[in-house]
Scaffold this active site. Structure first.
Site, short mmCIF file in Angstrom:
data_model
loop_
_atom_site.label_atom_id
_atom_site.label_comp_id
_atom_site.label_asym_id
_atom_site.label_seq_id
_atom_site.Cartn_x
_atom_site.Cartn_y
_atom_site.Cartn_z
N LYS A 1 26.82 92.96 58.94
CA LYS A 1 28.45 93.42 58.84
C LYS A 1 27.36 95.25 58.38
O LYS A 1 28.08 96.31 58.99
CB LYS A 1 28.70 93.05 57.13
CG LYS A 1 29.83 91.77 57.57
CD LYS A 1 30.83 92.06 58.42
CE LYS A 1 30.62 91.31 59.59
NZ LYS A 1 30.95 89.84 60.59
N GLU B 1 24.35 87.76 57.33
CA GLU B 1 25.23 88.03 58.39
C GLU B 1 26.00 88.93 56.97
O GLU B 1 26.50 90.73 57.68
CB GLU B 1 26.58 87.31 57.12
CG GLU B 1 28.25 87.47 57.74
CD GLU B 1 28.57 87.96 58.33
OE1 GLU B 1 28.08 87.35 59.71
OE2 GLU B 1 29.56 88.10 58.65
N CYS C 1 38.66 94.09 76.98
CA CYS C 1 39.86 94.62 77.83
C CYS C 1 40.58 94.27 77.27
O CYS C 1 40.83 93.10 76.94
CB CYS C 1 39.47 94.51 78.98
SG CYS C 1 37.44 94.98 79.19
#
Ligand code: F6R
Length: 614
Positions: A488, A484, A2
């Protein structure tokens, strides 16, 4: 999670707020909404979906002009992402509006109480309760700021709240506990936002708010108190990047720009670390050398990509500094019984400095008297304030949701910590530390070289756009790189992707290999002969079973050629530093593959950049 913007000044508030929301959309894009104080009343507009939907609604039905207002971009927690649950939420009179980031844990009982007292709640959110509580408090105290303090004292959980009240048209009030909120100090105008990016086009002067503080924003100034109304201490700071850093600068996506910025980001993170005496010095360490010498265990806590940086840190810390090191997911850490003492150093890695799991783990560690060192990219965020010391990465703002340049700079930061510990504890000679830092200083040009050779990787990515699964293998520091690479691809291309330690292959995952399955293998430098040769055997094993092998290997390593369908070359560097060059092709690969599938790589589905709820 938010994004929040508030504004009081002399400019059209709607323009300022919408511009701010556009810069905060990376925080959530389930819905967007605004509230503007104008003509003695309060106008709100909100739409499910990305900001573009709200902009369109405002074109069809323009909001009245006012010079105070606020806006919200949502990552849904309570209630589905529809118009009804979009923020702002208003009270029964429609004269008070509230926006919120976080989770109000006692919302169910508050909503029940309010309903019993006759309030009509028209959304499924926790936030709406606050609008109605303010309504009740305002009946008693008349002023929004005091009403906010009273309401905050009743709330449990994490919240940044911003509220406006039609009867108090020159004031915007904010409050924070466990969720981010910064103040932008302008000339005759002031701002509130989850992140300075929202107001950086207007001012670079900011105020960092502490825990449990309420801020009253007026055109002429800002007043900060605690929840009891006592004046609060705040930290003023100047943001060291400008609006161009928060713009795409000609790239189609922020992610592409951020990948391209990596050589500079790595160089900036190294800048000024070596003193005139040739010794490494770390800013804001605030943990004395003597205390660092006493450390007998290091625990690294982090989430997602930052966790992968932590996994690599373990290899560097144990190798250079000789201190036993564990790495743990922040979300798991405090739910077991971690053994922490005054001689344990906890290193908390967080790009945003706002990941709730990491912050909670830090608090737990400090309660157990461990020393805590933060690695963080965002000045003014919560993590640095809660740690004994901090090492900032200087990547600049990262707006693409997927971490790229901040990962590389986290690696630089953890290498520096490992080398600093080695220097302080005497496990490496000063000249050895200096030599390694000199090598690190050559990394920006090496990363640049990788970036220059990425066309075949892009082509490969496009050719694999219809695949359903890609596996990634690595050994030693190549293992976290594989993790990683897989992360991704999952988050951007929504494909099944897994990273494995190559040595684990024969313990199960090899069963996944079938004809044509793309497998990316990170090959260690030849200088680590044992590791290198083992992984070359692993490549042969999977190829024999039909895998399509895509191999990342250092320049000049011809041994992999016979078993590779494609070799991606990276410059030869020491093993521990290899993640800095080996990760880059994997970032480019997933970005291109996801784009080929038509995905927005800056705003992948279901994700938000800062995970500010547990
Ligand atoms: C992945 C990604 C996330 C973050 C994770 C931790 O590309 O960006 O996995 O790494 O949410 O965030 P920080 O580092 O802000 O604590």
């Amino acid at each position: 999670m938010c994004g929040i913007v508030g504004y009081v000044g002399s400019k059209p508030a709607l323009d300022v707020v919408i511009e701010g929301l556009a810069r905060l959309e990376y925080r959530g894009y389930d819905s967007a909404g605004v509230a503007i104080l104008a003509d003695g009343g309060l106008a709100t507009a909100k739409r499910a979906g990305k900001l573009v939907n709200l902009r369109q609604a405002l074109e069809e039905e323009p909001a009245p002009e006012g010079t105070a207002g606020m806006g919200h971009t949502r990552w849904a927690t309570h209630g589905p992402p529809n118009d009804r649950n979009a923020h702002p939420h208003v009270d029964c009179s429609g004269r008070i509006a509230v926006i919120h980031n976080g989770i109000i844990e006692n919302f169910a009982s508050l909503r029940a109480e309010l309903a019993e007292r006759g309030h009509t709640l028209s959304s499924d959110t926790d936030t709406e309760a606050v609008a109605h509580l303010l309504e009740e408090e305002l009946r008693e105290v008349g002023a929004l700021t005091e009403a906010m303090r009273r309401v905050c004292r009743r709330l449990e959980g994490a919240f940044t709240l911003v509220a406006v009240y039609a009867d108090d048209p020159d004031v915007v009030v904010g409050a924070r506990r466990n969720s981010p909120l910064v103040v932008g100090v302008g000339d005759g105008e002031n701002f509130l936002a989850s992140d300075v990016a929202a107001f950086i086009a207007h001012t670079r002067d900011a105020i960092e708010l502490g825990q449990d503080q309420v801020v009253e924003l007026r055109r002429e100034g800002v007043t900060v108190t605690d929840f009891d109304g006592k004046p609060a201490e705040v930290r003023e700071y100047h943001v060291d990047w400008d609006v161009t850093a928060a713009e795409k600068g000609g790239y189609d996506y922020f992610m592409l720009k951020e990948i391209a910025e990596q050589p500079r980001a790595v160089a900036d993170t190294l800048l000024g670390r070596i003193g005139t005496d040739g010794r490494l010095s770390l800013d804001e360490m605030r943990i004395s050398d003597e205390q660092l010498r006493e450390i007998d265990k290091i625990i690294i806590i982090a989430a997602g990509t930052s966790y992968h940086a932590g996994l690599i840190a373990k290899y560097a810390i144990e190798h250079w500094a000789g201190v036993p090191c564990e790495v743990e997911l922040a979300s798991e850490f405090r739910y077991r019984d971690p053994i922490l003492t005054r001689t344990t150093l906890v290193v908390a890695i967080s790009q945003s400095g706002e990941s709730m799991d990491t912050l909670m783990a830090v608090r737990h560690a400090r309660e157990q008297h461990a020393r805590v060192l933060g690695v963080c990219n965002v000045n003014g965020s919560t993590l640095p304030r809660e740690c004994d010391g901090v090492l900032y990465t200087h990547a600049g703002p990262e707006i693409g949701v997927a971490a790229t340049k901040t990962f590389l700079t986290q690696l630089v930061a953890v290498y520096l910590i490992a080398l600093y510990l080695a220097q302080v504890r005497g496990t490496k000679w000063g000249d050895e530390v200096f030599a390694m830092v000199q090598l690190l200083a050559t990394m920006p040009e090496k990363v640049e070289k990788v970036l220059e050779t990425m066309d075949p990787v892009r082509e490969l990515a496009r050719s694999l756009a219809d695949e359903h699964c890609v596996l990634f293998l690595g050994r030693h520091v190549g293992f976290p790189v594989a993790l990683e690479g897989a992360l991704k691809l999952k988050e951007l291309a929504y494909m099944h992707a897994e990273g494995f330690a190559a040595g684990e292959l024969k313990h199960g995952p090899i069963a996944l290999i079938e004809d044509g399955l793309p497998v990316v293998v990170v090959v260690p430098p030849r200088a680590r002969a044992v590791l290198h040769d083992k992984i070359v055997s692993n490549i042969q094993e999977i190829r024999a079973r039909g895998a399509r092998t895509i191999v990342i290997a250092e320049d000049g390593d011809d041994s992999v050629e016979p078993y590779s369908d494609m070799v991606i070359r990276v410059p030869a560097v020491p093993t521990l530093l290899q993640p800095l060059v080996a990760t880059v092709p994997l970032q480019v690969f997933s970005c291109e593959l996801a784009t080929a599938k038509g995905h927005d790589v800056d705003q992948p589905r279901n994700l938000a950049k800062s995970v500010t709820v547990e």
